[in-house]
Scaffold this motif. Structure first.
Motif, PDB file in Angstrom:
ATOM      1  N   ARG A  22     -92.371  84.545  27.927  1.00 56.52           N
ATOM      2  CA  ARG A  22     -91.923  85.057  29.224  1.00 56.52           C
ATOM      3  C   ARG A  22     -91.194  83.956  30.005  1.00 56.52           C
ATOM      4  O   ARG A  22     -90.139  84.185  30.590  1.00 56.52           O
ATOM      5  CB  ARG A  22     -93.123  85.578  30.011  1.00 56.52           C
ATOM      6  CG  ARG A  22     -92.740  86.345  31.258  1.00 56.52           C
ATOM      7  CD  ARG A  22     -93.961  86.913  31.970  1.00 56.52           C
ATOM      8  NE  ARG A  22     -94.586  87.955  31.171  1.00 56.52           N
ATOM      9  CZ  ARG A  22     -95.891  87.980  30.871  1.00 56.52           C
ATOM     10  NH1 ARG A  22     -96.718  87.062  31.304  1.00 56.52           N
ATOM     11  NH2 ARG A  22     -96.371  88.964  30.146  1.00 56.52           N
ATOM     12  N   VAL A  69     -93.355  91.239  27.569  1.00 59.74           N
ATOM     13  CA  VAL A  69     -94.240  90.518  26.663  1.00 59.74           C
ATOM     14  C   VAL A  69     -95.687  90.771  27.052  1.00 59.74           C
ATOM     15  O   VAL A  69     -96.053  90.670  28.228  1.00 59.74           O
ATOM     16  CB  VAL A  69     -93.983  88.996  26.716  1.00 59.74           C
ATOM     17  CG1 VAL A  69     -94.748  88.293  25.606  1.00 59.74           C
ATOM     18  CG2 VAL A  69     -92.506  88.672  26.631  1.00 59.74           C
ATOM     19  N   GLU A  70     -96.497  91.083  26.064  1.00 64.32           N
ATOM     20  CA  GLU A  70     -97.935  91.250  26.257  1.00 64.32           C
ATOM     21  C   GLU A  70     -98.648  90.568  25.100  1.00 64.32           C
ATOM     22  O   GLU A  70     -98.024  90.106  24.148  1.00 64.32           O
ATOM     23  CB  GLU A  70     -98.302  92.731  26.314  1.00 64.32           C
ATOM     24  CG  GLU A  70     -97.680  93.472  27.490  1.00 64.32           C
ATOM     25  CD  GLU A  70     -98.055  94.942  27.527  1.00 64.32           C
ATOM     26  OE1 GLU A  70     -99.192  95.290  27.141  1.00 64.32           O
ATOM     27  OE2 GLU A  70     -97.196  95.743  27.933  1.00 64.32           O
ATOM     28  N   SER A  71     -99.966  90.529  25.187  1.00 67.63           N
ATOM     29  CA  SER A  71    -100.759  89.989  24.096  1.00 67.63           C
ATOM     30  C   SER A  71    -102.061  90.771  23.987  1.00 67.63           C
ATOM     31  O   SER A  71    -102.469  91.454  24.924  1.00 67.63           O
ATOM     32  CB  SER A  71    -101.035  88.496  24.305  1.00 67.63           C
ATOM     33  OG  SER A  71    -101.828  88.279  25.458  1.00 67.63           O
ATOM     34  N   GLU A 103     -97.627  84.693  24.953  1.00 71.13           N
ATOM     35  CA  GLU A 103     -97.145  85.641  25.963  1.00 71.13           C
ATOM     36  C   GLU A 103     -96.512  84.902  27.139  1.00 71.13           C
ATOM     37  O   GLU A 103     -95.390  85.202  27.555  1.00 71.13           O
ATOM     38  CB  GLU A 103     -98.309  86.504  26.453  1.00 71.13           C
ATOM     39  CG  GLU A 103     -97.979  87.413  27.605  1.00 71.13           C
ATOM     40  CD  GLU A 103     -99.180  88.172  28.160  1.00 71.13           C
ATOM     41  OE1 GLU A 103     -99.028  88.784  29.236  1.00 71.13           O
ATOM     42  OE2 GLU A 103    -100.259  88.166  27.538  1.00 71.13           O
TER      43      GLU A 103
END
Length: 154
Positions: free
Chosen positions: A25, A39-41, A21
């Protein structure tokens, strides 16, 4: 102009997926396309929900000048399939868990190493077990760069 929502997934969401992530980014920002990617996780287990990332992950990100501030671990949600353009797993077990939850969507659900077949790795090793955060970082960085190319952002 197309925007992308990316979710990286590992088991506990404290090592590999938060590293990916932050790296993606950072790379997107450096390439001037950071505003086009969200963006995430998340983790498949939920074991570390609400926790910060592993100290080894924070250390390797800091070493490479990549911000890791504001991270909190979370578990994959059944609604994630609706919200993300790509859900990218770190290993076969993660991918299998995601496919059980969402079904098979090969254009949307795949492993990060699928983007870097030349690496010789079929999955991103979990540094929780290997202790090798540098190896994980190399693969995450290569996979993230390949993803930016796949999305035609660089």
């Amino acid at each position: 102009m197309k925007h992308y929502h990316i979710l990286f997934v590992c088991l506990g969401n404290i090592c590999r997926s938060p590293m990916a992530e932050c790296v993606l980014r950072h790379l997107a920002s450096e390439a001037g396309v950071g505003q086009r990617i969200i963006v995430e996780s998340a983790g498949t287990s939920g074991w570390h929900d609400g926790e910060n990332m592993h100290a080894g992950t924070r250390k390797i990100l800091t070493k490479h000048g990549i911000s890791h501030l504001g991270f909190t671990s979370s578990k994959v949600k059944s609604s994630d399939i609706e919200h993300f353009d790509f859900i990218i797993a770190m290993d076969d077990s993660n991918l299998n868990d995601l496919e059980r939850l969402f079904g098979k969507h090969p254009d949307k659900l795949f492993k990060l190493t699928d983007l870097i077949p030349e690496s010789g790795y079929s999955s991103v090793p979990d540094p929780w077990y290997t202790g090798d955060f540098a190896e994980t970082f190399r693969l995450v960085e290569a996979g993230s760069s390949a993803l930016l190319k796949k999305l035609e952002l660089v």
